[in-house]
Design a protein around this motif. Structure first.
Motif: not given
Length: 380
Positions: A136-146
């Protein structure tokens, strides 16, 4: 001293590897506005600088850093509606503890990051190296960053697709021997998670299923998944514990190597290896303005596999608990990838051990292991 500047604290007190003297200057930012202000002040002065979150992925040299360290201490989770049915979005401040966020989501039945329980550090650091565990990696749920950088007047929102996320990397990561493609600081992170409530979820990813010892495909509670992962990490010395020197590390010091299938065939067949492919137990988040009716196909990079660096270390003749003569640095007694500070070790001692390991593995298998932490004032 500005309103954000504080007396500088030795970095050995703020990093899990416990090395580093006090920097020339230190600024504390407890809100996103303070973080932007602190960075803009540092940039206006033309100082060398770096940001410090949880200090768990940082290896700092023994000489004082002649610049400014900005500590990111902002916290907070904001729940937002998701455009996808059965999901929720969370906007999280960069200084929020990563495992605190995982605990928050599990307690509320929000699924998607539970396998990353126990990973130290802050939320803002997670996308920088695309943190992951057990498939499991954060890219699977990451939408955007500020984020904010020297070229922008203030924070800008950047979609996850523009971060160049890969295996433990992004365009924001400072790789050993190279500068990041984009030197910017994350202010907040937005994730899109499935709302499962008390029903739990079916686990499909093979790596996570093996770690959990699952046989069937019945839904399992998120709390149970988190508990099992925390137990596993604790057994490997990967949960911070003041009384356990095996946890005084930066986690895995060397990355599992990504090599061609051709090179992998030169390694002993007993060396564990895994195809470089996405875990299919994921949800791909596609911005609505770019959706054309078809989801992108998940494709495996041609001819690449991941091999176990821990196996390579142990089979080059270096065992868990190994240390060089008279050194206060040693490999963890629980995990061959973790270099640990056994009490008062200098950065020079840890560097010497790291170079010794690299040399042995390279001589035995022809592969140069790459460090995973960010190195500041340290050469390998």
């Amino acid at each position: 001293m500005t309103s954000l500047e504080v007396p500088a604290i030795p970095l050995r007190e703020l990093t899990t590897l416990r090395t580093g003297a006090a920097p020339a200057r230190m600024l504390d930012a407890t809100t996103s506005a303070e973080l932007v202000a602190a960075l803009q002040e540092v940039w206006a002065r033309g100082e060398d600088w770096f940001v410090l979150g949880g200090g768990s992925n940082l290896f700092v040299g023994d000489e004082p850093f002649d610049g400014a360290v900005v500590r990111i201490l902002s916290t907070g989770v904001e729940e937002l509606p998701s455009p996808h049915e059965g999901r929720i979005r969370l906007r999280v401040q960069a200084g929020h503890g990563w495992d605190d966020l995982v605990a928050y989501t599990v307690a509320r039945g929000y699924a998607g990051i539970e396998a990353m329980s126990g990973i130290p550090g802050t939320v803002g650091a997670a996308p920088v190296q695309n943190v992951g565990a057990y498939g499991q990696e954060i890219q699977e749920t990451l939408v955007e960053v500020e984020l904010v950088d020297e070229e922008s007047d203030g924070p800008v929102v950047v979609p996850a697709a523009e971060l160049g996320l890969g295996f433990r990397t992004s365009v924001l990561k400072h790789h050993y021997g190279a500068s990041p493609q984009r030197r910017a600081v994350i202010v907040s992170v937005t994730l899109d998670l499935a709302v499962t409530g008390d029903a739990g979820r079916v686990i499909h990813g093979d790596q996570l299923r093996r770690a959990l010892g699952l046989e069937g495909f019945e839904p399992v509670p998120l709390e149970w998944v988190r508990s099992r992962i925390l137990q596993t990490r604790a057994a490997k010395g990967m949960l911070l514990d003041e009384d356990d020197a095996d946890t005084h590390s930066a986690g895995s010091f060397f990355q599992n190597a990504i090599v061609s299938e051709h090179f992998a065939r030169t390694l002993p067949p007993e060396c564990p290896r895994w195809p470089v492919e996405p875990d299919l137990d994921t949800v791909t988040v596609i911005p609505l303005d770019s959706y054309v009716g078809l989801a992108p196909r998940a494709e495996r990079p041609d001819g690449m596999v991941k091999v176990s660096s821990a196996w390579l270390i142990e089979n080059s003749g270096i065992r868990k608990g190994f240390r060089l003569p008279r050194s206060r640095a040693a490999i963890s007694t629980k995990h061959a990838l973790a270099l640990t500070n056994r009490g008062g070790a200098s950065a020079a001692e840890l560097s010497e051990l790291a170079r010794f390991i690299q040399g042995r593995v390279h001589a035995e298998f022809g592969l140069l292991l790459q460090p995973e932490p960010v190195l500041v004032g340290v050469e390998l």
